[in-house]
Write a protein that holds these residues in place. Structure first.
Motif, PDB file in Angstrom:
ATOM      1  N   UNK A   1      12.212 -11.249 -13.856  1.00 44.69           N
ATOM      2  CA  UNK A   1      12.253 -12.086 -12.615  1.00 44.69           C
ATOM      3  C   UNK A   1      11.783 -11.223 -11.292  1.00 44.69           C
ATOM      4  N   UNK A   2      12.334  -9.866 -11.582  1.00 45.48           N
ATOM      5  CA  UNK A   2      12.006  -8.888 -10.355  1.00 45.48           C
ATOM      6  C   UNK A   2      10.428  -9.009  -9.865  1.00 45.48           C
TER       7      UNK A   2
ATOM      8  N   UNK B   1       5.738 -10.375  -6.711  1.00 44.62           N
ATOM      9  CA  UNK B   1       4.416 -11.110  -6.510  1.00 44.62           C
ATOM     10  C   UNK B   1       4.543 -12.048  -5.303  1.00 44.62           C
ATOM     11  N   UNK B   2       5.623 -12.927  -5.469  1.00 42.54           N
ATOM     12  CA  UNK B   2       5.596 -14.018  -4.459  1.00 42.54           C
ATOM     13  C   UNK B   2       5.510 -13.320  -2.975  1.00 42.54           C
ATOM     14  N   UNK B   3       6.520 -12.238  -2.820  1.00 40.85           N
ATOM     15  CA  UNK B   3       6.569 -11.364  -1.676  1.00 40.85           C
ATOM     16  C   UNK B   3       5.234 -10.983  -1.163  1.00 40.85           C
ATOM     17  N   UNK B   4       4.383 -10.239  -2.073  1.00 42.57           N
ATOM     18  CA  UNK B   4       3.236  -9.702  -1.632  1.00 42.57           C
ATOM     19  C   UNK B   4       2.242 -10.830  -1.451  1.00 42.57           C
TER      20      UNK B   4
ATOM     21  N   UNK C   1       1.186  -0.926  -1.207  1.00 44.75           N
ATOM     22  CA  UNK C   1       1.768  -1.279  -2.170  1.00 44.75           C
ATOM     23  C   UNK C   1       1.445  -0.275  -3.192  1.00 44.75           C
ATOM     24  N   UNK C   2       0.104   0.568  -3.134  1.00 39.99           N
ATOM     25  CA  UNK C   2       0.069   1.455  -4.056  1.00 39.99           C
ATOM     26  C   UNK C   2       0.772   2.735  -3.899  1.00 39.99           C
ATOM     27  N   UNK C   3       1.038   2.882  -2.664  1.00 33.94           N
ATOM     28  CA  UNK C   3       2.042   4.192  -2.131  1.00 33.94           C
ATOM     29  C   UNK C   3       3.579   3.798  -2.501  1.00 33.94           C
ATOM     30  N   UNK C   4       3.885   2.800  -2.519  1.00 33.37           N
ATOM     31  CA  UNK C   4       5.126   2.286  -3.012  1.00 33.37           C
ATOM     32  C   UNK C   4       5.483   2.725  -4.458  1.00 33.37           C
ATOM     33  N   UNK C   5       4.458   2.037  -5.297  1.00 36.40           N
ATOM     34  CA  UNK C   5       4.702   2.367  -6.718  1.00 36.40           C
ATOM     35  C   UNK C   5       4.480   3.894  -6.952  1.00 36.40           C
ATOM     36  N   UNK C   6       3.747   4.724  -6.174  1.00 32.85           N
ATOM     37  CA  UNK C   6       3.502   5.879  -6.408  1.00 32.85           C
ATOM     38  C   UNK C   6       4.869   6.697  -6.171  1.00 32.85           C
TER      39      UNK C   6
END
Length: 365
Positions: free
Chosen positions: A26-27, A32-35, A205-210
């Motif tokens: 669900x997260x 994905x919807x927010x992005x 997005x890449x930086x957030x995941x890193x």
């Protein structure tokens, strides 16, 4: 006012609890919807939000590189607890590395495309972060802040005085990022800022995941230990100096990405682009949003870039009040810090610390 603040505090807490209670799939759907919403944002004219006096996609691009800078500075300030007032220096080094490698005005004679300069700029700026941190990170608090402030001013003065860096004449004809539209025209041009915003959003997005992965690793836990009590962390065997260097290097790398992106969109840079006010504004965004919390830092970085543009069309009693926009911008920042000192979306640990301090003050009285 106190009732409104209590509702705001309880509301953010409830949303956070609900988010943490959601199952993993669900997260991902929500994310994905927010992005998707943010990728579509340049094509939307939302009443009351879209800027009227400046180009909306250009405003969004400005927001994107401010957010990227705020995420990088949050690693240094919010995660490791190191007060850095010279973060614009890393932003400038990334932009100048791209200019020196790609601009026809460069004395190096290398006319690279934009893309090959990206990894070089990241490595150069990471090394500069380590070189700055190696002799200075034994300092703490105000002393470290003064040293980092001096670093940013050295970069700016050096760029102004050194003929090879062209001072206020700057570097022109910096190439744009590669890519073509379906009709063969360049994707990244000087008219449409939407591709630059999409590029910036993708990097965010890449930086957030890193950064999230670092948070959950041994490095992230060491940063928290250093921020909370460096002496206790050293006593428990944490090599604090090494992890503070890691924070400076990671923050510098993220700052360089923003600088490279800025240079690629502008096509021109000079020493006036990198004054001290820029660093202070980014730091204000980190504190405003909620130091140490990625979501809060994103909101804070977006607001410090968006509000001045939104206030461009300000009028008072039917009269243009453009020259007062920064005064109102400053008042907004002051009011938020008075009534929301932990930030708009605070880190849970930071919120608990403020509550504990309030209890200590109450008991002392």
């Amino acid at each position: 006012m106190s009732t409104v603040l209590e509702r705001l505090r309880s509301g953010t807490g409830v949303l956070g609890d609900r988010w943490r209670a959601l199952p993993g799939p669900a997260r991902w759907v929500v994310l994905i919807l927010v992005a998707g919403f943010f990728y579509l944002l340049p094509n939307m004219a939302i009443p009351g939000i879209a800027t009227t006096e400046s180009d909306w996609p250009t405003t969004l691009f400005t927001v994107s590189y401010y957010v990227l800078l705020a995420l990088g500075l949050n690693v240094v300030v919010g995660k490791a607890g190191l007060l850095d007032l010279g973060y614009v220096g890393f932003f400038a080094l990334g932009a100048y590395t791209t200019a020196l490698l790609s601009s026809p005005d460069s004395v190096l004679g290398t006319k690279w495309g934009w893309l090959p300069t990206v990894p070089v700029a990241v490595v150069v700026v990471m090394i500069s972060g380590v070189l700055l941190g190696w002799p200075t990170l034994r300092l703490r608090g105000d002393y470290l802040a003064i040293v980092t402030l001096g670093f940013a001013e050295i970069i700016r003065v050096f760029a102004t005085a050194k003929p090879e860096l062209r001072g206020q004449r700057g570097f022109g004809e910096i190439p744009h990022p590669p890519g073509q539209k379906s009709d063969g025209m360049p994707l990244f041009g000087v008219i449409d800022a939407r591709p630059y915003y999409w590029l910036g959003l993708s990097l965010i997005i890449i930086v957030i995941f890193a950064v999230r992965n670092l948070d959950r690793s041994r490095v992230g836990r060491a940063w928290v230990a250093v921020r909370e009590d460096e002496e206790a962390a050293e006593a428990m065997g944490v090599p604090t100096f090494r992890f503070k260097l890691w924070a400076f290097a990671v923050g510098a790398a993220i700052g360089s990405l923003s600088g490279v992106m800025f240079a690629g969109q502008q096509g021109f840079i000079n020493s006036r682009n990198f004054d001290l006010f820029f660093s202070i504004l980014v730091l204000a965004g980190v504190v405003l949003g909620g130091s140490g919390n990625i979501a809060g830092v994103i909101v804070g970085g977006a607001l410090i870039a968006y509000l001045p543009e939104r206030l461009r069309g300000l009028s008072i009693a039917g009269q243009d009040a453009y020259e007062y926009r920064f005064m109102f911008f400053g008042l907004i920042l002051i009011l938020v810090m008075i009534f929301r000192p932990q930030g708009l979306i605070p880190n849970r640990r930071r919120t608990q610390e403020l509550k504990d301090r309030e209890k200590e003050v109450t008991v002392g009285e």
